[in-house]
Design a protein around this motif. Structure first.
Motif, mmCIF file in Angstrom:
data_model
loop_
_atom_site.group_PDB
_atom_site.id
_atom_site.type_symbol
_atom_site.label_atom_id
_atom_site.label_comp_id
_atom_site.label_asym_id
_atom_site.label_seq_id
_atom_site.Cartn_x
_atom_site.Cartn_y
_atom_site.Cartn_z
ATOM 1 N N THR A 127 3.022 -4.541 -3.029
ATOM 2 C CA THR A 127 3.355 -3.592 -1.968
ATOM 3 C C THR A 127 2.114 -2.867 -1.456
ATOM 4 O O THR A 127 1.945 -2.687 -0.237
ATOM 5 C CB THR A 127 4.391 -2.581 -2.477
ATOM 6 O OG1 THR A 127 5.514 -3.281 -3.025
ATOM 7 C CG2 THR A 127 4.855 -1.668 -1.369
ATOM 8 N N ASP A 128 1.220 -2.466 -2.402
ATOM 9 C CA ASP A 128 -0.020 -1.805 -1.982
ATOM 10 C C ASP A 128 -0.889 -2.739 -1.140
ATOM 11 O O ASP A 128 -1.464 -2.328 -0.115
ATOM 12 C CB ASP A 128 -0.802 -1.338 -3.205
ATOM 13 C CG ASP A 128 -0.058 -0.253 -3.965
ATOM 14 O OD1 ASP A 128 0.852 0.381 -3.365
ATOM 15 O OD2 ASP A 128 -0.379 -0.025 -5.156
ATOM 16 N N SER A 149 11.276 1.206 -5.653
ATOM 17 C CA SER A 149 11.299 0.146 -6.669
ATOM 18 C C SER A 149 12.178 -1.014 -6.194
ATOM 19 O O SER A 149 13.286 -0.813 -5.694
ATOM 20 C CB SER A 149 11.841 0.691 -7.987
ATOM 21 O OG SER A 149 10.977 1.714 -8.465
ATOM 22 N N THR A 168 6.315 -6.184 -6.700
ATOM 23 C CA THR A 168 5.597 -5.304 -7.621
ATOM 24 C C THR A 168 4.840 -4.242 -6.814
ATOM 25 O O THR A 168 4.705 -4.354 -5.587
ATOM 26 C CB THR A 168 4.605 -6.103 -8.470
ATOM 27 O OG1 THR A 168 3.644 -6.728 -7.607
ATOM 28 C CG2 THR A 168 5.345 -7.180 -9.267
ATOM 29 N N LYS A 169 4.353 -3.244 -7.508
ATOM 30 C CA LYS A 169 3.620 -2.182 -6.825
ATOM 31 C C LYS A 169 2.292 -2.697 -6.263
ATOM 32 O O LYS A 169 1.851 -2.286 -5.190
ATOM 33 C CB LYS A 169 3.360 -1.024 -7.776
ATOM 34 C CG LYS A 169 2.773 0.207 -7.099
ATOM 35 C CD LYS A 169 2.623 1.343 -8.070
ATOM 36 C CE LYS A 169 2.104 2.584 -7.354
ATOM 37 N NZ LYS A 169 0.811 2.346 -6.677
ATOM 38 N N GLU A 170 1.647 -3.620 -6.993
ATOM 39 C CA GLU A 170 0.382 -4.171 -6.503
ATOM 40 C C GLU A 170 0.592 -4.966 -5.211
ATOM 41 O O GLU A 170 -0.199 -4.869 -4.259
ATOM 42 C CB GLU A 170 -0.261 -5.065 -7.567
ATOM 43 C CG GLU A 170 -0.798 -4.328 -8.781
ATOM 44 C CD GLU A 170 0.317 -3.854 -9.718
ATOM 45 O OE1 GLU A 170 1.481 -4.333 -9.529
ATOM 46 O OE2 GLU A 170 0.039 -3.026 -10.596
ATOM 47 N N ASP A 221 2.515 7.465 -6.100
ATOM 48 C CA ASP A 221 3.110 6.734 -7.218
ATOM 49 C C ASP A 221 4.481 7.293 -7.572
ATOM 50 O O ASP A 221 5.398 6.530 -7.931
ATOM 51 C CB ASP A 221 2.175 6.807 -8.438
ATOM 52 C CG ASP A 221 0.839 6.118 -8.166
ATOM 53 O OD1 ASP A 221 0.798 5.294 -7.217
ATOM 54 O OD2 ASP A 221 -0.139 6.410 -8.873
ATOM 55 N N TYR A 232 6.983 6.007 -5.084
ATOM 56 C CA TYR A 232 7.278 4.588 -5.286
ATOM 57 C C TYR A 232 8.273 4.400 -6.430
ATOM 58 O O TYR A 232 9.212 3.611 -6.320
ATOM 59 C CB TYR A 232 5.985 3.812 -5.560
ATOM 60 C CG TYR A 232 6.206 2.322 -5.684
ATOM 61 C CD1 TYR A 232 6.180 1.509 -4.563
ATOM 62 C CD2 TYR A 232 6.449 1.744 -6.940
ATOM 63 C CE1 TYR A 232 6.395 0.141 -4.686
ATOM 64 C CE2 TYR A 232 6.666 0.379 -7.055
ATOM 65 C CZ TYR A 232 6.642 -0.416 -5.920
ATOM 66 O OH TYR A 232 6.868 -1.770 -6.037
ATOM 67 N N GLU A 233 8.024 5.110 -7.550
ATOM 68 C CA GLU A 233 8.925 4.966 -8.686
ATOM 69 C C GLU A 233 10.314 5.510 -8.394
ATOM 70 O O GLU A 233 11.307 5.010 -8.931
ATOM 71 C CB GLU A 233 8.327 5.696 -9.903
ATOM 72 C CG GLU A 233 7.024 5.112 -10.403
ATOM 73 C CD GLU A 233 7.208 3.699 -10.947
ATOM 74 O OE1 GLU A 233 8.350 3.374 -11.369
ATOM 75 O OE2 GLU A 233 6.233 2.934 -10.946
#
Length: 449
Positions: free
Chosen positions: A136-137, A127, A132-134, A119, A122-123
């Motif tokens: 990308t995951d 970014s 969004t992070k979801e 995390d 990623y931040e």
């Protein structure tokens, strides 16, 4: 009667029987195994060039009497699976001992190492306002599950993203993580993700062009082939023109006094009616130009060959004696007939020297011709009429009198020529006629004055 009766030989001779009995019997050769009867008959008993025995028989290991082989239906597991699924297959068992170890086909299970990020990474590095992070995951989970088969990933992905956008996001994240985790950017400069980054716009353009090519009709394909052939022809013509401009030999213009002087074909005349002797002939410039054109068509040729062709073109109209005099002049000057180091500059200077020598010889011939012509006038080759006053007195009287042109000599014709025409063929005048220059001028009457 037969041949024996004619020769006087006995019909049942004992010698023939003895010879037949004394001949040794041929040993019969047994046909080797693995060769058909027809093939063996064609070989005539000669050893074959290639081995006739099956190679599999050579590789097969002879079974010993102590080994006992059986096939059994046994369970197995594969390390390629993570669920420990147990399946069954037939296994070759020797002496009742089943084989051990991993499944033989598990070595072909190759998986892609997908980069994982935290995390914080990623931040800090990943970014992106478009992702969004979801998302990308979920993208990385699908990439790991389907081994980067992006067509299947795009079908399973919930959001409306194209294949190129999914590829761009995956490779950009992997590239950023690789650079961030490296001690210095120089350490990962040769990595494929860093060295050749993914270009989404180029991939879209490539697919568009490919779809256009695949959707063409036969008429469009023929038209494209014609365009490509025309482009190839234009490129070849441009290359030929460029090679002609950069030709190694000097060019000679077709019509120019300077070009004529370079080619060694000067014609110096003091009057428009002047003529060259029969032994002097100026080589036409068209021959030199045609030689240059033929050399350009070859594209690739030896410089010495081009020099020989240019020398032959420059001295084509000269006689054999003149060519020998040019070569003798070169030898007198200490110049080789063929340059030892035929560079571009040396060949050009050698050709220029030959042209200047040829021009010099032509000028010498012209001088000799003019000197011979002047000496013939000085020695008085034509007989003079008796009673003719001296030339000096004649010139003085001519200055005092008015010149009246003679109609018989107008247009450059002499009076003697007309007299010869009037006479019959084969008749010659006993006294040679004096030339027009030695004629006594007609006296003027008092009425003319």
């Amino acid at each position: 009667m037969d041949a024996k009766d004619i020769l006087g030989l006995p019909k049942n001779g004992p010698l023939m029987c003895q010879e037949k009995k004394s001949r040794p019997q041929k040993e019969s050769q047994r046909k080797p195994d693995g060769i058909s009867r027809e093939v063996y008959a064609l070989t005539g008993g000669i050893a074959p060039l290639m081995p006739s025995i099956d190679i599999n028989q050579l590789k097969r290991r002879a079974l010993s009497e102590s080994e006992k082989i059986t096939w059994q239906w046994l369970p197995f597991t594969s390390s390629a699976r993570k669920d420990n699924l147990q399946l069954y297959h037939w296994v070759r068992v020797v002496n009742g001992v089943p084989p051990t170890g991993d499944y033989s086909f598990a070595k072909y299970n190759k998986s892609v190492d997908v980069i994982e990020y935290t995390d914080e990474e990623y931040e800090k590095f990943l970014s992106n306002p478009s992702w969004t992070k979801e998302e990308t995951d979920q993208l990385f989970d699908l990439c790991k599950r389907f081994d980067l088969r992006f067509v299947i990933i795009a079908d399973r992905f919930p959001s409306n993203h194209t294949v190129e956008e999914l590829k761009d996001r995956y490779y950009s994240v992997s590239r950023a993580i690789t650079i961030a985790r490296a001690p210095s950017p120089a350490d990962v400069a040769g990595h494929p993700l860093v060295k050749e980054p993914y270009n989404a716009s180029q991939e879209v353009e490539r697919k568009r062009a490919l779809s256009m090519v695949l959707s063409q009709t036969k008429h469009q394909e023929r038209r494209d082939a014609e365009v490509l052939a025309e482009a190839k022809r234009i490129s070849e013509s441009r290359k030929a023109a460029k090679a002609a401009e950069e030709t190694e030999l000097p060019e000679v213009p077709d019509a120019a006094p300077e070009g004529a002087e370079k080619a060694g074909i000067d014609v110096i005349s003091t009057s428009p009616n002047a003529q060259l002797p029969s032994g002097i002939a100026a080589p036409p410039v068209s021959e030199t130009a045609s030689t240059l054109a033929s050399l350009r068509m070859l594209r690739v040729y030896l410089r010495t060959y081009g020099l020989e062709q240019m020398v032959q073109a420059a001295s084509s109209s000269a006689g054999l004696r003149t060519i020998k005099r040019v070569e003798q002049t070169l030898q007198d000057l200490g110049v080789n007939l063929k340059p030892k180091v035929p560079t571009k500059l040396v060949c050009a200077e050698h050709l220029e020297l030959r042209k200047e020598i040829l021009t010099l010889l032509n000028l010498q011939k012209q001088v000799q011709y003019k000197e011979a012509e002047g000496s013939s006038y000085r020695e008085g080759s034509y007989s003079e009429t008796p009673g003719t006053p001296p030339k000096r007195a004649q010139r003085a009287t001519d200055q005092d009198r008015t010149f009246i042109p003679d109609s018989t000599s107008f247009g450059g014709e002499r009076a003697g020529k007309k007299d010869q025409k009037r006479k019959g063929p084969g008749r010659l005048s006993e006294v040679p006629s004096s030339p027009a220059q030695s004629k006594r001028p007609r006296k003027l009457k008092t009425s003319d004055g």
